[in-house]
Design an enzyme around this catalytic site. Structure first.
Site, PDB file in Angstrom:
ATOM      1  N   HIS A 256       1.334  -0.836   0.200  1.00 27.11           N
ATOM      2  CA  HIS A 256      -0.142  -0.153   0.083  1.00 27.11           C
ATOM      3  C   HIS A 256       1.085   1.119   0.349  1.00 27.11           C
ATOM      4  CE1 HIS A 256      -3.841   2.214   0.878  1.00 27.11           C
ATOM      5  NE2 HIS A 256      -2.808   3.246   1.881  1.00 27.11           N
ATOM      6  N   GLU A 257       1.662   1.502   0.907  1.00 22.99           N
ATOM      7  CA  GLU A 257       3.027   2.494   1.089  1.00 22.99           C
ATOM      8  C   GLU A 257       3.621   2.813  -0.316  1.00 22.99           C
ATOM      9  OE1 GLU A 257       2.291   4.519   2.834  1.00 22.99           O
ATOM     10  OE2 GLU A 257       1.512   2.873   4.286  1.00 22.99           O
TER      11      GLU A 257
ATOM     12  N   HIS B   4       1.280   3.908  -3.074  1.00 25.86           N
ATOM     13  CA  HIS B   4       1.868   5.718  -2.264  1.00 25.86           C
ATOM     14  C   HIS B   4       3.018   6.345  -3.827  1.00 25.86           C
ATOM     15  CE1 HIS B   4      -1.460   6.796  -0.299  1.00 25.86           C
ATOM     16  NE2 HIS B   4      -1.232   5.694   1.308  1.00 25.86           N
TER      17      HIS B   4
END
Length: 236
Positions: free
Chosen positions: A107-108, A111
């Site tokens: 998920h990071e 980004h």
């Protein structure tokens, strides 16, 4: 002046219901997040790789070899810092080899990919960010000033309401960023065969429950706006 009179202590059932709804909502969402994280952080992924390893591999496969990964502190404290081009993963995610660790790490990375590909929503979010930070820091100072002052107090309250609206707008803009990062995470985990077919739904549950904390924060802010509006109207 009794602050409780203006802040829900005058017998206003509506205001107390809003307070209770806000608290219950956050408790439920945080509870679901913690439960899913705890559950899937004990399930080792089939490849036995760590959060750091999957983050590094996904970054490299997307040409983001310049993004560095560091181990941070605290539980669920993971984030991507675009100003330094670094990802910090909490110890459990950095070294962990669970389904949850891979989901959060990916998920990071999502980004980081958003910034690298200039995902459109980022530009809008960055424009409102400085104003949102100031509004978040000052909104309740202004609102409480409006509650205590008698001269032009409602005008001050409306300024505070405006600040909360800015915060809500920022939270609303943040939602597509979070959901998109999760979508990218799942796509990369699947295409890279980092998770099996039966593991992907479990990773999705972790990411969805994390995303719901942002939804709950937005709803809570909207509830606070409604409460302050009710207060201001009761004083007209």
């Amino acid at each position: 002046m009794n602050i409780l009179y203006y802040y829900g202590g005058s017998g206003s059932g509506t205001q107390w219901l809003l307070i209770i709804a806000s608290v219950v909502l956050m408790m439920v969402v945080q509870g679901v997040l913690q439960r899913n994280y705890k559950k899937y952080s004990t399930m080792r992924n089939h490849r036995g790789i760590s959060g750091f390893e999957v983050a590094r591999r996904i970054l490299d496969s997307n040409g983001l070899t310049n993004v560095q990964i560091f181990e941070g502190q605290g539980q669920l404290s993971d984030y991507f810092d675009p100003t330094k081009n670094i990802i910090k993963l909490s110890p459990e995610v950095y070294s962990g080899r669970s389904i949850a660790s891979l989901a959060i790490a990916a998920h990071e990375v999502g980004h980081a990919i958003q910034y690298a590909t200039k995902y459109p929503v980022i530009a809008l979010r960055n424009k409102i960010l400085p104003l949102a930070i100031s509004a978040s820091n000052l909104a309740w100072v202004v609102i409480f000033a409006g509650l205590f002052l008698t001269t032009a107090s409602n005008t001050i309250l409306y300024i505070g309401i405006g600040m909360l609206v800015v915060v809500a707008a920022f939270q609303l803009i943040t939602l597509p960023l979070e959901f998109n990062a999760s979508s990218r995470a799942l796509a990369n985990l699947e295409s890279g065969n980092y998770l099996d077919y039966d593991e992907l739904p479990k990773a999705k549950r972790v990411l969805n429950s994390a995303a719901m904390t942002y939804v709950a924060a937005l709803i809570t802010t909207v509830i606070e706006i409604i409460r302050v509006v009710l207060i201001s109207r009761s004083r007209d």
